[in-house]
Design a protein around this motif. Structure first.
Motif, mmCIF file in Angstrom:
data_model
loop_
_atom_site.group_PDB
_atom_site.id
_atom_site.type_symbol
_atom_site.label_atom_id
_atom_site.label_comp_id
_atom_site.label_asym_id
_atom_site.label_seq_id
_atom_site.Cartn_x
_atom_site.Cartn_y
_atom_site.Cartn_z
ATOM 1 N N ASN A 168 -2.373 3.104 -5.974
ATOM 2 C CA ASN A 168 -1.377 3.281 -7.300
ATOM 3 C C ASN A 168 -0.329 4.246 -7.107
ATOM 4 N N GLY A 169 -0.097 4.459 -5.947
ATOM 5 C CA GLY A 169 1.081 5.508 -5.806
ATOM 6 C C GLY A 169 0.667 7.042 -6.020
ATOM 7 N N MET A 172 -11.329 -0.484 -4.293
ATOM 8 C CA MET A 172 -10.335 -1.518 -3.796
ATOM 9 C C MET A 172 -9.648 -0.878 -2.488
ATOM 10 N N ALA A 173 -9.417 0.443 -2.502
ATOM 11 C CA ALA A 173 -8.921 1.212 -1.261
ATOM 12 C C ALA A 173 -9.801 1.179 -0.214
ATOM 13 N N ILE A 174 -11.255 1.232 -0.560
ATOM 14 C CA ILE A 174 -12.170 1.488 0.529
ATOM 15 C C ILE A 174 -12.195 -0.073 1.291
ATOM 16 N N ARG A 175 -12.224 -0.878 0.453
ATOM 17 C CA ARG A 175 -12.323 -2.476 0.854
ATOM 18 C C ARG A 175 -11.226 -2.969 1.710
ATOM 19 N N THR A 176 -10.095 -2.120 1.743
ATOM 20 C CA THR A 176 -9.016 -2.503 2.773
ATOM 21 C C THR A 176 -9.406 -2.170 4.163
ATOM 22 N N LYS A 177 -10.434 -1.223 4.057
ATOM 23 C CA LYS A 177 -11.040 -0.919 5.440
ATOM 24 C C LYS A 177 -12.470 -1.437 5.705
ATOM 25 N N TRP A 186 -3.724 1.050 -1.482
ATOM 26 C CA TRP A 186 -3.984 -0.006 -2.478
ATOM 27 C C TRP A 186 -3.066 0.253 -3.601
ATOM 28 N N GLY A 187 -2.477 -0.837 -4.177
ATOM 29 C CA GLY A 187 -1.707 -0.620 -5.262
ATOM 30 C C GLY A 187 -2.069 -1.872 -6.374
ATOM 31 N N ARG A 188 -1.978 -1.753 -7.649
ATOM 32 C CA ARG A 188 -2.564 -2.717 -8.552
ATOM 33 C C ARG A 188 -1.522 -3.694 -8.495
ATOM 34 N N HIS A 189 -0.332 -3.546 -8.293
ATOM 35 C CA HIS A 189 0.715 -4.525 -8.212
ATOM 36 C C HIS A 189 0.639 -5.690 -7.087
#
Length: 460
Positions: free
Chosen positions: A371-372, A440-445, A341-344
């Motif tokens: 975010n890299g 947000m990264a967890i919510r991608t799953k 996940w990235g803020r951009h």
């Protein structure tokens, strides 16, 4: 007078024997000292009472390594001893690197032969935190491009420590109770498993630095004082690969060993240049990309660690690009997963969608690019991804890899919370504005999940 001379001669011989005895005794003392520090040699492989070989760390005489069968080939059936050091003897049985091999290696990494690794890369190795501590299971991750490799390997280390050790409970206390010897075993198993998969389960190639240089630098191929000194060792079985790495751990974890670079070299040679070219596509002609005066790993490197194949993309299978070119994605389900996940992404420049092959791995461990920055999420529940009931309410542990983190963060994930229980001020269309990037990264799953930080201040 003859009798006196005879007595003097016998006395002289007795003195000589005493001197020899003293010297032998002194030699035995030094032998004990060298053996204690694992500098001794032996021609036999130590065995357990049941007849099975033990790792060198558990033997009395020091470090043992597989005996070569032909130049550069090391089957598991024979063992001989080698010193444990970051630089090994040039008389070792590996195949010296050639100028053509060194040039191909640089070309695969940098797209030319003039670039060399930065100081951050050269200093990076696989060093653990203190044993028997809150982070006994975790590597000390550095900064720069090598960090992504360290964190990817961390995922395989967790897989071993949680799910491969027999008779050990799969929980956080067992991870914190890891000894130095178990750290070594975990690192050897992780590196060997990754290299074996890259070698298509046929062979693995390990690069070690020796005392002598086999290639001289030229105006077109810069030297770095260690790539020129490589010997390549080919292992024909995964168990032999693990033993060989275990017996040469200092070459990967020691300060000044260039351990991460040696692992990356070994990864490329295990994959072979031919397979590597088939894995890559027009979007990724080489493995590293320049960034802020250094180099970062492209996705192909991370996928090679996670899946054994240097696929440049995170989607499943193959897709057509804008010019109808074929883009290569992930073909098989990985043991360790990947989330990003990235803020951009909130600004319209969305990251590629991670496919199910990486998003739903065989083990509940994920390398995360947030975010890299690279980090790890993991669960100690092996059944998390095999039983849908387990995914309603469960715990994840977050390892940032940052020096400031003193212990893993416990996160409780609820995938069945109701919309009326949410904060009324949250805006679903503004990702990352009110949530931690970790969430947000967890919510991608788990798209609808709510995350409880259990008293820890969320990471932003």
């Amino acid at each position: 007078r003859d009798m006196e001379a005879s007595d003097q001669e016998r006395g002289s011989q007795q003195l000589d024997l005493e001197a020899i005895t003293r010297k032998i005794s002194l030699l035995d003392k030094w032998r004990e000292i060298f053996s204690f520090h694992r500098l001794g040699t032996s021609n036999t492989a130590p065995q357990d009472p049941d007849g099975s070989r033990v790792f060198a760390d558990e033997s009395e005489d020091g470090a043992c390594a597989p005996q070569p069968r032909g130049q550069g080939h090391l089957p598991s059936g024979h063992l001989c001893c080698v010193p444990k050091a970051s630089i090994i003897s040039s008389r070792s049985a590996g195949s010296p690197i050639s100028r053509a091999m060194a040039a191909k290696l640089r070309q695969s990494l940098f797209a030319n032969t003039g670039h060399i690794f930065s100081r951050d890369w050269r200093r990076a190795c696989f060093s653990f935190h203190d044993p028997f501590s809150d982070l006994a299971f975790a590597l000390e991750a550095g900064k720069g491009g090598a960090r992504s490799i360290q964190m990817a390997v961390q995922g395989s280390i967790l897989k071993y420590l949680l799910f491969a050790r027999k008779g050990i409970d799969c929980n956080l206390p067992s991870l914190c109770a890891v000894s130095r010897q178990e750290q070594g075993r975990a690192l050897a198993a992780a590196l060997a498993g990754i290299l074996w998969a890259a070698g298509a389960a046929q062979k693995a190639t390990i690069c070690l630095v020796t005392e002598d240089a086999y290639v001289t630098s030229t105006p077109h191929c810069s030297g770095d004082d260690f790539t020129e000194q490589l010997q390549l060792f080919e292992l024909l079985e995964q168990e032999a690969t693990e033993r060989f790495i275990y017996d040469h751990l200092q070459c990967f974890k020691g300060e000044g060993s260039h351990g991460v670079i040696l692992f990356l070299y070994s990864l490329i040679f295990s994959r072979t240049f031919e397979r590597l070219q088939k894995d890559l596509d027009t979007s990724t002609p080489h493995l590293l990309r320049p960034h802020a005066g250094g180099f970062l790993c492209r996705q192909a490197v991370l996928n090679m660690i996670l899946t054994g194949r240097a696929s440049p993309n995170v989607f499943n299978g193959c897709q057509k690009g804008e010019s109808q070119e074929t883009l290569h994605g992930v073909l098989t389900r990985s043991d360790v997963g990947y989330l990003q996940w990235g803020r951009h992404a909130s600004e319209g420049d969305r990251l590629p969608q991670v496919g199910s092959m990486l998003k739903t791995p065989r083990f509940p461990i994920w390398l995360c690019s947030i975010n890299g920055n690279y980090s790890i999420l993991f669960s100690t529940n092996r059944q998390l991804l095999s039983d849908w009931k387990m995914e309603r309410l469960f715990d994840l542990h977050f390892l940032s890899g940052q020096p400031s983190q003193k212990k893993p963060v416990l996160l409780t994930v609820d995938t069945h919370s109701h919309h009326w229980e949410r904060d009324p001020h949250e805006d679903e269309h503004r990702p990352g504005r009110h949530f931690s990037p970790v969430e947000m990264a967890i919510r991608t799953k788990w798209r609808e999940a709510t995350i409880n930080w259990n008293g820890t201040v969320p990471f932003f």
